[in-house]
Write an enzyme that holds these catalytic residues in place. Structure first.
Site, PDB file in Angstrom:
ATOM      1  N   LYS A 318       0.877  -1.176   0.000  1.00 54.54           N
ATOM      2  CA  LYS A 318       0.000   0.000   0.000  1.00 54.54           C
ATOM      3  C   LYS A 318       0.910   1.221   0.000  1.00 54.54           C
ATOM      4  O   LYS A 318       1.464   1.606   1.037  1.00 54.54           O
ATOM      5  CB  LYS A 318      -0.933   0.009   1.221  1.00 54.54           C
ATOM      6  CG  LYS A 318      -1.921   1.173   1.167  1.00 54.54           C
ATOM      7  CD  LYS A 318      -2.870   1.164   2.344  1.00 54.54           C
ATOM      8  CE  LYS A 318      -4.035   2.128   2.166  1.00 54.54           C
ATOM      9  NZ  LYS A 318      -3.668   3.476   1.790  1.00 54.54           N
ATOM     10  N   GLU A 504       2.644   2.342   3.495  1.00 55.29           N
ATOM     11  CA  GLU A 504       1.764   2.499   4.661  1.00 55.29           C
ATOM     12  C   GLU A 504       1.334   1.162   5.236  1.00 55.29           C
ATOM     13  O   GLU A 504       0.828   1.103   6.338  1.00 55.29           O
ATOM     14  CB  GLU A 504       0.475   3.218   4.234  1.00 55.29           C
ATOM     15  CG  GLU A 504       0.636   4.664   3.898  1.00 55.29           C
ATOM     16  CD  GLU A 504      -0.719   5.293   3.572  1.00 55.29           C
ATOM     17  OE1 GLU A 504      -1.430   4.761   2.698  1.00 55.29           O
ATOM     18  OE2 GLU A 504      -1.047   6.300   4.207  1.00 55.29           O
ATOM     19  N   ARG A 520     -16.793   0.033  -1.324  1.00 60.90           N
ATOM     20  CA  ARG A 520     -15.831  -0.309  -0.280  1.00 60.90           C
ATOM     21  C   ARG A 520     -16.331  -1.608   0.330  1.00 60.90           C
ATOM     22  O   ARG A 520     -17.234  -1.596   1.174  1.00 60.90           O
ATOM     23  CB  ARG A 520     -15.801   0.808   0.764  1.00 60.90           C
ATOM     24  CG  ARG A 520     -14.571   0.829   1.656  1.00 60.90           C
ATOM     25  CD  ARG A 520     -14.703   1.841   2.775  1.00 60.90           C
ATOM     26  NE  ARG A 520     -14.524   3.221   2.392  1.00 60.90           N
ATOM     27  CZ  ARG A 520     -13.358   3.838   2.264  1.00 60.90           C
ATOM     28  NH1 ARG A 520     -12.231   3.176   2.481  1.00 60.90           N
ATOM     29  NH2 ARG A 520     -13.292   5.110   1.941  1.00 60.90           N
TER      30      ARG A 520
HETATM   31  P1  ATP Z   1      -6.311   5.929   3.036  1.00 62.08           P
HETATM   32  O1  ATP Z   1      -6.267   7.142   3.874  1.00 62.08           O
HETATM   33  O2  ATP Z   1      -6.025   4.670   3.748  1.00 62.08           O
HETATM   34  O3  ATP Z   1      -5.552   6.057   1.762  1.00 62.08           O
HETATM   35  P2  ATP Z   1      -8.688   6.320   1.628  1.00 62.08           P
HETATM   36  O4  ATP Z   1     -10.031   6.438   2.243  1.00 62.08           O
HETATM   37  O5  ATP Z   1      -8.061   7.531   1.015  1.00 62.08           O
HETATM   38  O6  ATP Z   1      -7.805   5.734   2.735  1.00 62.08           O
HETATM   39  P3  ATP Z   1      -8.940   3.692   0.742  1.00 62.08           P
HETATM   40  O7  ATP Z   1      -9.677   3.151  -0.390  1.00 62.08           O
HETATM   41  O8  ATP Z   1      -9.567   3.439   2.050  1.00 62.08           O
HETATM   42  O9  ATP Z   1      -8.707   5.213   0.512  1.00 62.08           O
HETATM   43  O10 ATP Z   1      -7.473   3.099   0.725  1.00 62.08           O
HETATM   44  C1  ATP Z   1      -6.968   2.781  -0.508  1.00 62.08           C
HETATM   45  C2  ATP Z   1      -6.048   3.849  -1.007  1.00 62.08           C
HETATM   46  O11 ATP Z   1      -4.717   3.382  -0.902  1.00 62.08           O
HETATM   47  C3  ATP Z   1      -6.256   4.053  -2.476  1.00 62.08           C
HETATM   48  O12 ATP Z   1      -7.176   5.078  -2.705  1.00 62.08           O
HETATM   49  C4  ATP Z   1      -4.888   4.377  -3.014  1.00 62.08           C
HETATM   50  O13 ATP Z   1      -4.706   5.777  -3.044  1.00 62.08           O
HETATM   51  C5  ATP Z   1      -3.933   3.804  -2.000  1.00 62.08           C
HETATM   52  N1  ATP Z   1      -3.145   2.651  -2.494  1.00 62.08           N
HETATM   53  C6  ATP Z   1      -1.812   2.491  -2.342  1.00 62.08           C
HETATM   54  N2  ATP Z   1      -1.400   1.333  -2.834  1.00 62.08           N
HETATM   55  C7  ATP Z   1      -2.477   0.709  -3.358  1.00 62.08           C
HETATM   56  C8  ATP Z   1      -2.678  -0.538  -3.993  1.00 62.08           C
HETATM   57  N3  ATP Z   1      -1.701  -1.403  -4.195  1.00 62.08           N
HETATM   58  N4  ATP Z   1      -3.939  -0.835  -4.375  1.00 62.08           N
HETATM   59  C9  ATP Z   1      -4.962   0.018  -4.177  1.00 62.08           C
HETATM   60  N5  ATP Z   1      -4.829   1.208  -3.558  1.00 62.08           N
HETATM   61  C10 ATP Z   1      -3.602   1.553  -3.135  1.00 62.08           C
END
Ligand code: ATP
Length: 696
Positions: A318, A504, A520
């Site tokens: 991530k 992260e 989600r």
């Molecule tokens: P966060 O603050 O954890 O990024 P968020 O609410 O912005 O949360 P989430 O969908 O909950 O978004 O978490 C996924 C986010 O992580 C994606 O929007 C993307 O920006 C990031 N990300 C990083 N690496 C990856 C990956 N390998 N696959 C998908 N998303 C990824």
């Protein structure tokens, strides 16, 4: 009854522009009820009348009802300050600023203030009525206005609009201008009502013909159930069939919007041919963003393993960057959209160039020259005509072997109109999904197939390490690192490896699942260091200001700006914005509490120190217990500024409201010194804290 009499004032004849009064009365009705179904009825009826009488006013009405001027990716924002709107209200209603302020303290809403002032005003000559399209057009013109003196011109336009207001128009016009409509309608509820209105309209055109006659089984089933209560006649069957179609229309419009959030296209298709036409016109298309799939939080690897059981899943790094959906169009145009489907192409000219380089490198080797001397060499075919990639853009340090840098470094890049030469922070594109390729949508394919196609397209190129400028694509384009194992120990190892690489945490994704735009679900789970570790203690912080919420939180304060106490300087110093952990009941209570006389301030108290500009400021009088994940340094927040850095204060990431500490006074809040202590206890330090990940 009075209301409906008044609504009839807003009647108009077919083909004439629909009056804004029609919409304003609908908004007034929306505000008069908290019942979701009644709100839906009001919207459906409003849109039905527009489809029948003034279809070209439907799109502006949809925008105004959802407090938008365009689809998100078109990026037209109202963009006028609250003080300009206040000045326009003062001028249009011939009142004084003092009177306006006094009324604002009483009523707490600029729209209500404008309405109260407008009602008291007598006009010698009645103004010409406002139309829906006229109001919308004027606000769009204001939004597009740039350059010197534009504030004055915008004000003059607002004054003209306010002076023309009748009935409740002033209230909603001003609320639209300050972007806080407070009707309880969201874009989702507006689109849902629109779809239902279209179904009713088209059903009416069919002369009430029951389309479900051919539905076979479905109709049979319903008849069987209905038989129990004495049987249903033709009318009852029709009603049931219509209800079913209305439900289906609501689901369909949501799905279409998630795959193709192009509001004009949806509205047009619904007017012309109803739900089927919308489904045909609104699917994944290169050039229009797809609402990104999201991930659910997961407390750690054991919980993730429990959720997936034996089903095949993959774990990916991530990355700590910015989500970017990259579109390459057939004509070599590149579009880059963020997580909120806003166009950020201007911010990343280097990524656009990378896409062109990839396309060039994927050109098949040209054929040997033809034996015929006259034949001109034909251009070599390209394996990449158009594509939509889901990626994370991550700042990298080229001098240190493309070491991954934290999001905070990426946030220091310019936001708009960045020139390729002006790029100071280099990025690498980590591709993790393929949504569209060469005319075909892949969203309904399982992740295993999408990934296989992504790898087969770019893999050979990356393996050869050739192509592109600056000697290959290394450090510019890569696949998200991944592993495919159901062994918890190996996943744990991969998680540790991801953290060591500067990520992260990990994203765990179910391999058999399709790409679900905007959803989600358990198909994507995120395991982050922050959830696993977190800060060792909670903090007691003071709310000092807020912004107005959107969507579900419209009408409430959200986010809330929180501060710690610094006894050295006797200041309240901002530490974070908080918008998580607050229930609807807490939001309602706190909004009412601060709206009470004297607790809302125009300016922050002199002892408040922050780089934030809130929409409203609070009389500091409460203490909240907050849990957070990590402390960073920030140029915006001023908690403990001067302790470890002369300009930057501490900032708390992922703050979560736990409870109100009514046993504590403002001076009992956590001190800047205690926060510095917690900061020192942290293992990882981040350099600079920029702003919100998605630039919103
Ligand atoms: P966060 O603050 O954890 O990024 P968020 O609410 O912005 O949360 P989430 O969908 O909950 O978004 O978490 C996924 C986010 O992580 C994606 O929007 C993307 O920006 C990031 N990300 C990083 N690496 C990856 C990956 N390998 N696959 C998908 N998303 C990824």
């Amino acid at each position: 009854c009075t209301r409906y009499d008044a609504v009839s004032d807003a009647c108009w004849s077919k083909e004439a522009p629909a009056p804004y009064l029609h919409l304003a009365w609908a908004f007034e009705l929306l505000c008069s009820t908290t019942k979701r179904l009644t709100k839906a009825d009001v919207l459906v009826n409003t849109f039905r009348s527009l489809i029948a009488l003034a279809p070209s006013d439907l799109l502006p009405a949809v925008y105004l009802s959802s407090n938008k001027l365009s689809s998100s990716f078109q990026g037209i924002d109202i963009n006028v300050g609250g003080s300009t709107v206040s000045a326009a209200v003062v001028q249009a209603t011939g009142t004084s600023s003092e009177k306006l302020k006094q009324l604002y303290i009483e009523l707490g809403d600029l729209g209500d203030v404008a309405q109260a002032l407008r009602v008291r005003q007598r006009m010698l000559v009645p103004p010409s009525p406002l139309s829906i399209r006229g109001v919308y057009r004027t606000i769009v013109d204001m939004a597009n206005m740039k350059g010197q003196g534009c504030e004055g011109r915008k004000r003059a336009m607002m004054v003209r609009l306010i002076r023309s207001c009748r009935g409740p128009e002033a209230r909603f016009l001003v609320r639209t201008l300050v972007q806080n409509l407070r009707t309880g309608a969201t874009l989702t509820s507006v689109l849902s009502a629109l779809a239902m209105a279209a179904v009713m309209h088209h059903t009416g055109k069919e002369g009430g013909r029951d389309k479900s006659d051919g539905e076979g089984k479905e109709t049979g089933k319903r008849e069987a159930t209905m038989g129990k209560d004495g049987g249903e006649g033709e009318g009852g069957r029709r009603r049931k069939s219509l209800e079913l179609r209305l439900k289906e229309a609501q689901v369909a419009v949501k799905e279409c919007y998630n795959s193709c959030p192009d509001i004009p296209r949806i509205v047009q298709a619904l007017i012309e041919g109803g739900v089927e036409a919308m489904q045909a016109a609104c699917s994944v298309a290169v050039g229009t963003p797809v609402k990104p799939m999201l991930a659910k939080i997961c407390s750690g690897i054991p919980e993730m393993m429990e959720k997936y059981g034996s089903q095949p899943f993959t774990s990916e790094y991530k990355y700590d960057g910015q989500r970017a959906q990259i579109h390459l169009l057939g004509d070599r145009t590149i579009k880059i959209f963020n997580r909120h489907i806003e166009d950020m192409t201007d911010k990343y000219p280097d990524v656009a160039q990378l896409m062109r380089d990839l396309q060039e490198a994927l050109r098949a080797p040209s054929l040997p020259p033809s034996s015929s001397a006259s034949a001109s060499p034909s251009p070599s075919p390209c394996l990449l005509k158009d594509v939509i990639l889901d990626t994370e853009l991550v700042a990298v340090d080229r001098a240190e072997g493309n070491r991954l840098l934290a999001f905070q470094t990426l946030a220091t890049r310019g936001r708009k109109d960045v020139s390729a030469e002006g790029v100071r922070v280099q990025v690498c594109v980590f591709a993790f999904d393929l949504l569209f390729l060469n005319g075909l949508s892949y969203v309904k394919e399982p992740l295993s197939s999408r990934r296989a196609r992504l790898y087969s397209l770019f893999g050979p190129l990356l393996e050869r390490g050739e192509g592109g400028r600056e000697g290959g694509f290394e450090g510019r384009f890569a696949f998200a690192a991944h592993t495919e194992t159901n062994d918890p120990e190996k996943v744990q190892e991969f998680f540790t490896e991801a953290l060591e690489a500067g990520c992260e945490g990990i994203m765990c994704k179910s391999l058999p699942h399709e790409y679900e735009p905007s959803k989600r679900t358990d198909s994507w789970l995120k395991v982050k260091r922050d959830y696993v570790e977190g800060l060792h203690d909670t903090l007691d912080l003071v709310p000092i200001g807020a912004w107005w919420g959107n969507g579900r939180k419209a009408g409430w304060f959200s986010p809330i700006l929180l501060a710690c106490f610094n006894p050295e300087t006797d200041e309240l110093q901002s530490l974070c914005r908080c918008m998580s952990g607050l229930t609807d009941a807490v939001y309602t209570e706190l909004t009412a509490f601060y709206q009470e006389e004297g607790r809302l301030l125009e300016n922050p108290k002199s002892y408040v120190r922050t780089g934030e500009t809130c929409a409203v400021w609070f009389e500091p009088c409460q203490v909240w217990e907050i849990r957070g994940a990590e402390l960073t340094l920030s140029p915006v927040h001023k908690a403990g500024v001067g302790i470890v850095d002369t300009q930057r204060g501490f900032s708390l990431r992922f703050p979560r409201f736990l409870k109100k500490r009514s046993d504590k006074g403002v001076e009992d809040a956590t001190t800047a010194g205690q926060i510095a202590e917690l900061f020192r206890m942290q293992v990882r330090r981040v350099d600079v804290d920029g702003d919100d990940k998605d630039g919103g």
